[in-house]
Structure formats: C-alpha cells, structure tokens
Motif scaffolding. Sequence first.
Motif, mmCIF file in Angstrom:
data_model
loop_
_atom_site.group_PDB
_atom_site.id
_atom_site.type_symbol
_atom_site.label_atom_id
_atom_site.label_comp_id
_atom_site.label_asym_id
_atom_site.label_seq_id
_atom_site.Cartn_x
_atom_site.Cartn_y
_atom_site.Cartn_z
ATOM 1 N N LEU A 655 0.821 -1.204 0.000
ATOM 2 C CA LEU A 655 0.000 0.000 0.000
ATOM 3 C C LEU A 655 0.858 1.259 0.000
ATOM 4 C CD1 LEU A 655 -2.690 1.525 0.261
ATOM 5 C CD2 LEU A 655 -2.550 1.180 2.740
ATOM 6 N N LEU A 656 1.891 1.270 0.846
ATOM 7 C CA LEU A 656 2.730 2.463 0.922
ATOM 8 C C LEU A 656 3.462 2.707 -0.394
ATOM 9 C CD1 LEU A 656 4.231 2.016 4.514
ATOM 10 C CD2 LEU A 656 2.229 3.339 3.820
ATOM 11 N N ALA A 657 3.971 1.629 -0.980
ATOM 12 C CA ALA A 657 4.659 1.787 -2.266
ATOM 13 C C ALA A 657 3.694 2.236 -3.355
ATOM 14 C CB ALA A 657 5.335 0.475 -2.659
ATOM 15 N N ASP A 658 2.447 1.726 -3.305
ATOM 16 C CA ASP A 658 1.456 2.136 -4.305
ATOM 17 C C ASP A 658 1.115 3.617 -4.158
ATOM 18 O OD1 ASP A 658 1.436 -0.394 -5.320
ATOM 19 O OD2 ASP A 658 -0.463 -0.990 -4.385
ATOM 20 N N ILE A 659 1.082 4.105 -2.923
ATOM 21 C CA ILE A 659 0.792 5.533 -2.720
ATOM 22 C C ILE A 659 1.915 6.389 -3.297
ATOM 23 C CG2 ILE A 659 0.509 7.329 -0.974
ATOM 24 C CD1 ILE A 659 -0.953 5.309 0.755
ATOM 25 N N LEU A 660 3.168 5.973 -3.062
ATOM 26 C CA LEU A 660 4.287 6.727 -3.645
ATOM 27 C C LEU A 660 4.261 6.681 -5.168
ATOM 28 C CD1 LEU A 660 7.296 5.847 -1.290
ATOM 29 C CD2 LEU A 660 5.842 7.872 -1.284
ATOM 30 N N LEU A 706 -4.070 3.282 6.818
ATOM 31 C CA LEU A 706 -2.732 3.796 7.127
ATOM 32 C C LEU A 706 -2.412 3.774 8.611
ATOM 33 C CD1 LEU A 706 -2.558 6.841 4.678
ATOM 34 C CD2 LEU A 706 -1.290 4.693 4.500
ATOM 35 N N LYS A 707 -3.414 3.575 9.458
ATOM 36 C CA LYS A 707 -3.176 3.595 10.902
ATOM 37 C C LYS A 707 -2.131 2.582 11.358
ATOM 38 C CE LYS A 707 -7.297 5.577 13.047
ATOM 39 N NZ LYS A 707 -8.454 5.315 13.936
ATOM 40 N N PRO A 708 -2.162 1.323 10.891
ATOM 41 C CA PRO A 708 -1.155 0.359 11.354
ATOM 42 C C PRO A 708 0.278 0.777 11.044
ATOM 43 C CG PRO A 708 -2.981 -0.785 10.306
ATOM 44 C CD PRO A 708 -3.174 0.670 10.032
ATOM 45 N N TYR A 709 0.449 1.641 10.043
ATOM 46 C CA TYR A 709 1.796 2.092 9.672
ATOM 47 C C TYR A 709 2.204 3.362 10.408
ATOM 48 C CZ TYR A 709 0.807 -1.120 5.836
ATOM 49 O OH TYR A 709 0.467 -2.219 5.088
ATOM 50 N N GLY A 710 1.333 3.884 11.248
ATOM 51 C CA GLY A 710 1.649 5.093 11.997
ATOM 52 C C GLY A 710 1.531 6.375 11.206
ATOM 53 N N VAL A 711 0.868 6.330 10.055
ATOM 54 C CA VAL A 711 0.700 7.515 9.217
ATOM 55 C C VAL A 711 -0.600 8.205 9.612
ATOM 56 C CG1 VAL A 711 0.453 8.393 6.869
ATOM 57 C CG2 VAL A 711 1.978 6.460 7.331
ATOM 58 N N ARG A 712 -0.518 9.462 9.961
ATOM 59 C CA ARG A 712 -1.690 10.225 10.362
ATOM 60 C C ARG A 712 -2.101 11.192 9.269
ATOM 61 N NH1 ARG A 712 -0.873 11.784 16.778
ATOM 62 N NH2 ARG A 712 -0.644 9.626 17.530
ATOM 63 N N GLY A 731 -6.198 14.852 4.216
ATOM 64 C CA GLY A 731 -5.207 14.352 3.276
ATOM 65 C C GLY A 731 -3.971 13.852 3.991
ATOM 66 N N ILE A 732 -2.931 13.545 3.211
ATOM 67 C CA ILE A 732 -1.682 13.006 3.752
ATOM 68 C C ILE A 732 -0.514 13.791 3.191
ATOM 69 C CG2 ILE A 732 -2.599 10.672 4.058
ATOM 70 C CD1 ILE A 732 -1.201 9.910 1.422
ATOM 71 N N ALA A 733 0.631 13.650 3.891
ATOM 72 C CA ALA A 733 1.887 14.230 3.408
ATOM 73 C C ALA A 733 2.747 13.117 2.830
ATOM 74 C CB ALA A 733 2.614 14.939 4.551
ATOM 75 N N ARG A 734 3.322 13.349 1.644
ATOM 76 C CA ARG A 734 4.129 12.318 0.988
ATOM 77 C C ARG A 734 5.331 11.930 1.833
ATOM 78 N NH1 ARG A 734 8.017 10.912 -2.804
ATOM 79 N NH2 ARG A 734 7.229 9.583 -4.510
ATOM 80 N N ASP A 735 5.904 12.895 2.551
ATOM 81 C CA ASP A 735 7.070 12.593 3.377
ATOM 82 C C ASP A 735 6.727 11.600 4.486
ATOM 83 O OD1 ASP A 735 8.573 14.278 1.848
ATOM 84 O OD2 ASP A 735 8.489 15.978 3.247
ATOM 85 N N ILE A 741 7.808 3.896 5.286
ATOM 86 C CA ILE A 741 8.480 2.809 4.565
ATOM 87 C C ILE A 741 9.870 2.572 5.138
ATOM 88 C CG2 ILE A 741 9.458 2.150 2.331
ATOM 89 C CD1 ILE A 741 7.105 3.495 0.989
ATOM 90 N N THR A 742 10.579 3.656 5.455
ATOM 91 C CA THR A 742 11.929 3.537 6.005
ATOM 92 C C THR A 742 11.908 2.813 7.345
ATOM 93 O OG1 THR A 742 12.572 5.594 4.889
ATOM 94 C CG2 THR A 742 13.977 4.823 6.694
ATOM 95 N N GLN A 743 10.980 3.213 8.221
ATOM 96 C CA GLN A 743 10.899 2.576 9.537
ATOM 97 C C GLN A 743 10.484 1.116 9.428
ATOM 98 O OE1 GLN A 743 8.232 5.058 11.750
ATOM 99 N NE2 GLN A 743 9.784 6.637 12.173
#
Length: 750
Positions: A655-660, A706-712, A731-735, A741-743
């Motif tokens: 999911l994270l890679a698809d968003i990027l 996105l909650k399980p990944y800690g993205v707010r 919305g979300i911030a790309r950073d 993904i890094t963590q």
Amino acid sequence: MTQPPDNPNHDPNDDGTPDRSDRPANPTPDDKGADIVDLDAARSGRNADRSPSDPKPATDDADGPVLEGEIIRVDQPGPARTDWRASLERKATSRQPLIPLWLRSRAEAIETLRWASLHYTYVAGYQALRVPLYAGRLTARAPRGLVRVVRSLVRWTFDLEGEPVRVAAVLKADYDGYLKLSRQRDSRVRLRVFITTMILITLLILAIVVVNQPTPAQWGLLAIAMAALGILGKPADRPLINRAVTASEVEKLTSDIVVRALSVLGIAGITQALSKNPKDAIRFVAPITRDGPGWRADIDLPYGVTVADVMDKRDRMASALRRPLGCIWPEGDSSIHEGRLILWVGDKDLSKTIVRSPLLKASAHDVFKGIPFGNDPRGRLVTVPLIQHNVLIGSQPGQGKTSSIRELAAGIVLDPTVEAWFHELKGTGDLDPYDKVCHRYVSGIEDEAIAYAADSLTLLRKEVMRRSAALKALPADLCPDKRVTRAIADKRSLGLHPLVCIIDECQNLFAHAEYGDKAGDDAEFIIKLGRALGVVLILATQRPDRDSLPTGISANVSIRYCLRVAGQLENDMILGTSAYKNGIRATVFVPEKDAGTGYLVGATPMPKVVKAAYLNTPETQLIADRAYALRKTLGTLSGHALGETPEQTAPSFDLLADILAVVPPSETKVWNETVVDRLAELRPDIYGAWAALEGGAKTAQLTTALKPYGVRTMQVWGTPESGGKGANRIGIARDDITTAITQRDKGKAS
C-alpha cells in the motif's frame, strides 16, 4: 430642615398604602404553608405605621431595616388539581397482568408445563414402584387396626368414656349427680347395645354373602378390609406413604422481616427515616407474593436512598434474612423511579443449580428468534437476541465464560443458514466440537492462530462493504427497512445469510504487537456497520482493559454479559460506563461458587442476573453432530467444514509503495479521496471497492488503512483535479509515507 425621603424613587402622590388591586387577599390565621414577602409593597409602605415624630425607622438588630408588607402564600389551600387522564395513566403503570408472565412467552410456557409434567410423572412412578411396600405396611398394621376398632366399639357401646366423670361424682359424694349420670348411662347403653347388635348381624350377613362370591371378589373385599384396618392402625409417628420429593421449609417473607433486614444494612437514609417515622419510612407498593420458586416484595425506599445503595449491601441483607447469598437478588425498576426496589428471595441457592440447555434436544434452531441462553434467579428462561446485535462477554478466568460461549455457539450451528466463523485463541480446544460445521475455524495461542483471526476480521470488513452494496440494490418491496430478515437470509443466492464470528480470548488478538491495531479497527468497523447486514461479532475476554479491549469496541457493543470481575474498572469496561455506579455490579459474585452467573445487559429491557446454561464436551459434541448432519442434508457446509484452504488476506501489493507510485514528489500533500481514486486506477481489483464509497467513507477508508503504519492524516489545502474552488480536506503528506516505509524496512532488517 426637611428630611429627604427614604426611597429615592418615592412617588409624592403615594400615601404609603400598598396597592392590593392585583394581589390575592391575605391568608387567614388558620392557613398553613410557606410565605413570600412582597418586597415592593414592603419598601413603599414600610413607614406607613410610623409617626412623623420618630427620628429614624425601626431597624433590625443586625441586618438593617425591617421590611413589612403583604404576604403571599406559596402552598395554595385545597386539594391539588390533577388531570383524571394522567391519574389513570399513572395507575395503569402498576396494573397486574391478566395473563401470568410465564404464559406470555411460548418458550417459557412450554418449559413450565414440561417441568410440571416431568415432576408429576416422577412422583407417580415413584409411588407406583412402592405399591408392594405400602401393601405390606397395611397388612402388618391391620391387626392393630382391628384391635382399635373393637376397643372403640366396646367403649362406645358401654359408655366407658363417661366412666371418669362418674368416678369423680362418687369421690365427691355427690349422690344426686351420680344418680343422674347413672340413669343417663343406662339409657345410652340400652340404645347402643341395640345398635351394636344390628351392626354385628349386618357384618355376619355380609360375611356369608362374601363366602358365596367368586374368589377374585373375595380377595378384593378382603384387600379393602385389610386396607381400611391398616389405615386405622397407622402409628402417629410413621406415615404410610413416603414423600417422592422432600420440600425444603423456607421461612415466609413478611413485611416485618424485610424492614428488619433493611434496617441493619447501615444505610444512613434508611436509618434516619426509620428513626423519624418507623411506620411509613419503607412503603410496600404491592402485597408480598410468591414469584416462581421464591418471594417477591415491591418496595419504595426512603427518600434519597437508591437501589444501588441496597445492592451494595447484598451480603448483609442475606445475613439479615438468614438465607444463602445466592438466594438474595435485589433489583431496581428505574422506569418508575430510582428508589423502587424489587426484592426477590429464592427458596434455593442459585449457585447450586445447574441450568440445562434447551438446545440439547433441539433438531434445529432459528437465530432470528434469539438463542436460549440461561435462566434468571426465578428460573425463567432468558433468550439473547442475536441478529442486529453484537455480544461482549467478560470475566475473570474460571468463571464460566467458555460455557456461555458454547451455548451461543450451539444455537448458531443449529441454524443451517448461519455461516459460522469460530476462533478460540486460548488453545485448549473448547470449541473444537464445532469445527466440523464452521466456515472458518482456528484454535491456538501462537502467532499463526492470531494472524488467522486477524485475517478473518479483514475478510469480515470486506464482507460488510459487499453486503452494504448488495442490500442497497434490493427492491423496496423485498427489503423495506434495509435490514437482513429471515426471508432475505433464506435466499442463499443473495449472499445475505447470517454470518456470526466468535473470537474467544480476544485480548490475545487486540493486544498483539503486530496485528492488534488493525484488528481493533476492523472489529470496530464491523460492530458499527455490520449489525443491520446480518454480520454478528461475539467477543469474549478475561482481561477487560483499554489495551486488550479497545474503547471503540466496548462502547458500541449492544449486548453485554459480565461474570465475576475484580473491580469497578473491569465492570464498566464490560457492562458500560456508570454500570457500577447504577448498582449493576458483577463484583458481587463469589469466585468459583457463582461460576456461570453474571449480569446480562441489552438483551432484556432491564439488566438481569442470568445463569448461563451449561454444556459439557460430550453434550457439545452431540449438538455439533446434529448440526453437521442437518447442514450436510441441506448443502450449507462450506469452507473449513469441507476441508477448503482458508482465504489469505495478506496483500500481494504494498500500500505504501502504491501511494508513492501515484503521488509524485512534486505533490508534498494530497487529499485522501484523490489518492484513493488514483489507487483505483492503478489496481482496480484491489482498490476499486474503496473508490466506490461515497463522501467521507472514501476518506475514512484510507485513514484506517494507514493507521497500522503510523501515518496520520491532516487538513490539506488543494483543488479538485477536475477543476473547481480550493478547499481544506483530509489528506496526507508524501514525506510521512516515505518515513513509514523507512521505519518498516528497518524493523524487518532487525
């Protein structure tokens, strides 16, 4: 020098007399009630009775001028005026039912009649087997009966019962009295000898007639004679017939006993009321009557005393009533007021009773009619409605939680239209007998079993979304209320049959470091939306706290069953906020002794103490075998029951890679709905259902994912891709995606 007026707003034309044109007349001295002083009149007329020579007005010793004026009554004289319709309506709330409560429920009436028939069948069989014993007792007692008959006949014939009186007359030398008694005896004896002679002649004739009768008749008459003589020869201390059921003698509940019990509880409000007015402090609003196997008293407690105060002293009340704790069950009726106490005192300790499941002999069951769950202290069957509800069960270990789950599971599997998903996360195999009829089943405490249960919740979430669209597409004549009904569930092609998911020891799932957060979000989603779609979630836990039972779940469950817990926090986590304060306290149950007994909330109009039906493993196996045969005949076995490989929900995408991939680096922030639309274009089979959602549901779907990944998420300013005015939306911030993904990758590497 002229003195200025005391009142700066003084009217020069005012003569000091208060205006009484718009005020009621002064009350008579006999009137009673609180008074109100008319301050305006007092201020304008307080100097009316003072002579001009007085240098200053009369003053109070400490608080200034004394205000004198007109007094207006607060309590109006005469009886209170009430609307006769309102009065009838209040009376109607306490009307006694025309039909007994046990006859109103078909299930309860059948159960009562069944119990009565079994009871009297048992009594008849018990006595029938002892007929030879009773015949032997009659035969053995017949000679004594014959002696008693002969002796009584002789005493009566010769008036021997009057002998002591005649002897007393002789001892007193009462000649006239003795002569009168002797004459009376002589006349009596002459008549009685004649009567006795006739009786003996009649018996002799009957004996001659019997001798000439056939042998069976002779034996029959002899048996009758022996039975009669045996009854007459019965000893006073030994009854002829044994009791089939020995009744326990229980003291009758009276008003004096109830008042005595309430007075020793140490409740200040009751103690004060009894000291001031002993007769009317505690009011009985209805006669004390038998209610099932016990006594019921309807009581109005003194003002300011609530039912919760009494329930907190249940152990003291049991001591005052000299009954076991399991016999004392006070409850309230808040529909009338918080001080209405319904005190039920049972004949038998509830902890010593074993409730047998009505499903043991059922060939099938309909979950739309609820599931028979157990009995209340009065022995009445309690049914738990399942469809359009979710259930939460909690307790300390060893208090009967698993047994209550087994009973619910029995009703579920005996309905062949229900799809059963059972998860037993303790690993002891308590639900193993049901695995042969489950669509999904797992038993274990290892990570693989936890992951399987988490996958089930993910699948259920997708199923809820699918059913929502399917139900919406149904015509109004088939589904007017947009809820799954029995008629809709029977149409298997619609895919809207009931689906019940049980997760026992759910704390092992929700507190799991890897799967817990996502599972909690999925469960909350299912509880909120699946209710009307035929999806039911039953959760059971022995550790009710914020970590193992998310508040979003405990706050939205409609039916709760709480067995013994340790304290107020655990009690309110299961039964709802303020339950402990309102007197619904599962802490009152005794560990182990009250196993299987708990408070049931949401299944009945008022919270109720219920002892769940007990099913042991062999009985559970019999029910499962019957359910398997039923489902096999109707062709409703599926999934695990057919040996199919479980559906895997682990995504083959990132999911994270698809968003990027759909959010270029040039867009630092982007709306959720825009991201979802782009994801749907990238992978229609995966994200197409997300994009089909409307309004805020589309945004919430990505937020939850996105909650399980800690993205707010956050407020993002932007404009629609199709053009239009700018706006602030979620919305979300790309950073943040890059950081997540890094963590994640660092965690995998470690």
